[in-house]
Scaffold this active site. Structure first.
Site, mmCIF file in Angstrom:
data_model
loop_
_atom_site.group_PDB
_atom_site.id
_atom_site.type_symbol
_atom_site.label_atom_id
_atom_site.label_comp_id
_atom_site.label_asym_id
_atom_site.label_seq_id
_atom_site.Cartn_x
_atom_site.Cartn_y
_atom_site.Cartn_z
ATOM 1 N N LYS A 268 30.257 -13.144 -7.307
ATOM 2 C CA LYS A 268 30.190 -12.928 -5.855
ATOM 3 C C LYS A 268 31.372 -13.680 -5.256
ATOM 4 C CE LYS A 268 28.498 -11.988 -1.750
ATOM 5 N NZ LYS A 268 29.765 -12.227 -1.050
ATOM 6 N N ARG A 273 34.425 -8.143 2.276
ATOM 7 C CA ARG A 273 33.978 -6.916 1.627
ATOM 8 C C ARG A 273 34.757 -5.737 2.201
ATOM 9 N NH1 ARG A 273 27.636 -5.347 0.738
ATOM 10 N NH2 ARG A 273 27.895 -3.309 -0.243
ATOM 11 N N GLU A 318 35.871 -6.550 -3.013
ATOM 12 C CA GLU A 318 36.047 -7.759 -2.197
ATOM 13 C C GLU A 318 37.530 -8.111 -2.163
ATOM 14 O OE1 GLU A 318 33.434 -10.651 -0.170
ATOM 15 O OE2 GLU A 318 32.911 -8.893 -1.367
ATOM 16 N N PHE A 358 33.842 -3.409 -7.289
ATOM 17 C CA PHE A 358 32.559 -3.544 -7.979
ATOM 18 C C PHE A 358 31.670 -2.286 -7.920
ATOM 19 C CE2 PHE A 358 31.947 -5.689 -3.794
ATOM 20 C CZ PHE A 358 31.001 -4.834 -3.233
ATOM 21 N N ARG A 435 18.529 -3.112 2.489
ATOM 22 C CA ARG A 435 18.383 -4.369 1.758
ATOM 23 C C ARG A 435 17.138 -4.247 0.878
ATOM 24 N NH1 ARG A 435 18.886 -7.565 5.646
ATOM 25 N NH2 ARG A 435 20.739 -8.768 5.170
ATOM 26 N N LYS A 441 21.430 -11.960 -4.418
ATOM 27 C CA LYS A 441 22.491 -12.974 -4.413
ATOM 28 C C LYS A 441 21.964 -14.311 -4.919
ATOM 29 C CE LYS A 441 23.588 -12.034 -0.034
ATOM 30 N NZ LYS A 441 24.225 -12.074 1.298
#
Length: 611
Positions: A268, A273, A318, A358, A435, A441
């Protein structure tokens, strides 16, 4: 009635709906008002009506200029439209404090004077949605020499032909002060009910909106082609997809349980992003909030162009600042210096960046959002040629919590902020805008006392005392309840601000101050000032605790109590997040339960029994 008017809608219908919406605070009642308006709207103008409800001229990601209308220009337009002197208008404005209401009053006077003309057949021109909306667009795109006079004439022309209630909302739209209390979720409900007959189509409508983040376009497709037509809607290059979101946990074992035991675990990165749209040699980059940030990253555009072998693709990644001398990754705060309109080339040299990809959402004409993550990852790897500036995010696949933890520690040691754990089971499709427990995360700041920072929305403010006298010194913050599209209070935050933060606080919130509690805010606490729920901040605290004062998670954990944060402290404003990206009630419940579990385990270890 004129055939053209049959394909349009009287603007008065929109203004009357807005007036009724201002008088109520029930979300169910707001939704029904929108349903009635949508049903009355011809398909040809439904997109424009939806944008007007949103208080916009189009989706945020489109390069539509700001209206840029100040009080002075509106005063001049009122003077030109209604034959009043600017001095007279300013005097009345100082008393009323609402230019929209002032325009309405002037229009009422005009109607009385014009009654004889109406009797003999010389009515004022009829305002339609198209005329009003298209005039707003002309105003927005009017630039350069002579543009001020053109804007003045265009505004005055609308006001001259307006009914009183229309004048009020024309002015408020121009000021950016509609404040209808309606979020996108309410509009999605209204579209589902209007065109599907019930809320049963809500999920389908929302998925379409998540794939193509343009509510006006989605409404137009449904109105013209039927609600069933959006079931097979695909991503479209040039139209951003609302990003998939992640949950948060701090225990590797619990994380693996949530994703059915096995997952991809990837770095991460502490960057911005980006969603990368490639169509031949044309590249567009959209931010997490769907802003077009292409011009800010000319170096990324060139790197992506060279790296992606597919002719058409939509990829996610990212953008991360790094030190070209050492190869070390730099922080998000340093990267944000790239967010500017001027001296971009200078910033490219001073703050070089890498892109870590990703996910793949479109490959040529293949919609990958319906495919599971392992398939999408193979598609990504098949079209990416890695180079110095573009890489695929580092990842492993594992079902072992110790391996996950060691990879997490390695990620931190290499400058990442943690890891993202992603499900790879048969349900691991790309859920745009949602979500859920497909992505989780694990970040290093989860080792704080409260386990994690949270992102909350400011909904009110309190004036300070002593050194803070006359300034907003404390803010009332709320978490998001996505099921009801409501923000529920969780804490008052008075610490963590710098002197500069405090000095700028009033100006920061001035555009969002309202004289009543916002319809999307649930609060039993009365602040000195109410705000529209717009600004998001990162907050940390000592612990989550039950509270009878706050409405967040009220009655969900204990009768008569909600959740609150003990000793909360402001960290920073999250300009990259919108209010709907804030921490949810469900996330706070999960955090509270984990906190409780740790306390119970500690008590059991130490042999402490509750009295």
């Amino acid at each position: 009635m004129d055939k053209q008017i049959q394909k349009d809608l009287p603007f008065s219908k929109v203004a009357e709906t807005f007036d009724n919406m201002e008088k109520i605070t029930s979300r169910i009642a707001l939704t029904q008002l929108l349903v009635n308006l949508i049903k009355d709207t011809p398909p040809e103008v439904i997109g424009k009506v939806v944008y007007l409800i949103q208080g916009k001229l189009g989706p945020d990601w489109k390069d539509i200029p700001e209206l840029g209308i100040g009080e002075k220009l509106i005063v001049q337009a009122l003077s030109l439209a209604f034959g009043k002197t600017e001095q007279e208008i300013n005097k009345l404005y100082n008393n009323i404090g609402d230019l929209g209401k002032l325009a309405e009053n002037f229009s009422q006077g005009k109607q009385k004077k014009g009654s004889l003309m109406a009797f003999i057949g010389e009515e004022q021109n009829y305002l339609t949605v198209s005329r009003v909306f298209d005039t707003f667009l002309k105003i927005a795109y009017s630039q350069g020499e002579g543009s001020r006079d053109l804007k003045l004439r265009l505004i005055a022309g609308l006001l001259k032909d307006s009914q009183p209630i229309e004048a009020r909302y024309i002015v408020r739209f121009l000021e950016g002060r509609l404040r209808l209390g309606v979020g996108d979720a309410t509009i999605l409900d209204a579209l589902s009910i209007s065109y599907g007959g019930s809320n049963s189509y809500r999920e389908i409508v929302e998925r379409a909106y998540n794939l193509r983040a343009d509510l006006g376009e989605i409404a137009t497709i449904i109105a013209k082609q039927g609600i069933e037509s959006i079931k097979e809607l695909k991503p479209e290059i040039g139209t951003p997809i609302r990003p998939m979101l992640a949950e948060r946990l701090s225990d590797p074992e619990e994380i693996l349980q949530k994703v059915n035991g096995k997952a991809f675990v990837e770095y991460k990165y502490d960057g911005e992003r980006g969603q990368f749209h490639k169509d031949g040699d044309k590249i567009k980059i959209f931010s997490r909030r769907l802003e077009d940030i292409t011009d800010m990253y000319p170096d990324v555009v060139e790197a992506i162009k060279k790296s992606i072998k597919a002719n058409k693709a939509i990829l996610e990644g990212e953008i991360v600042a790094y030190d070209p001398d050492t190869g070390e990754l730099r922080t998000f705060q340093e990267l944000m210096h790239r967010r500017r309109k001027y001296d971009i080339q200078k910033m490219v040299e001073e703050i070089p960046v890498k892109t870590f990809l990703f996910d793949a959402l479109l490959k040529e004409d293949e919609d990958l959002t319906r495919e599971v993550l392992p398939y999408r990852r193979k598609a990504l790897e098949s079209i990416v040629e890695e180079n110095e500036k573009v890489n695929i995010a580092k990842y492993i696949d594992t079902n072992d919590s110790k391996t996950l933890w060691n990879f997490f520690l390695t990620a931190i040691s290499e400058g990442a902020e943690g890891v993202m754990v992603k499900a790879i089971h048969n349900e691991s499709i790309y859920r745009a805008g949602v979500r859920g427990w497909l992505w989780i995360k694990l970040k290093r700041d989860y080792k704080s006392e409260m386990t994690d920072t949270v992102d909350l929305v400011a909904v009110g403010g309190f004036y300070g005392r002593g050194r803070r006298g006359g300034k907003i010194g404390t803010l009332l913050f709320a978490a998001y309840d996505p099921d009801n599209d409501v923000f529920r209070t969780v804490c008052k935050v008075g610490s963590g601000y710098t002197d500069d933060d405090l000095n700028k606080m009033y100006d920061l919130f001035k555009p969002y101050i309202i004289d009543h509690k916002h319809p999307r805010v649930d609060s039993s606490i009365e602040p000195d000032l109410w705000f529209e729920p717009v600004k998001v901040a990162e907050i940390i605290g000592a612990e989550l605790t039950l509270s009878p004062l706050h409405t967040c998670c009220y009655n969900k954990l204990k009768e008569g109590a909600g959740l609150s944060i003990r000793f909360p402290r402001f960290i920073s404003w999250r300009e990259d997040k919108g209010p709907e990206d804030a921490t949810t009630e469900q996330e706070l419940i999960e955090m509270y339960n984990r906190q409780l579990k740790k306390i119970e385990e500690k008590q059991a270890k130490e042999g402490i029994q509750e009295s």
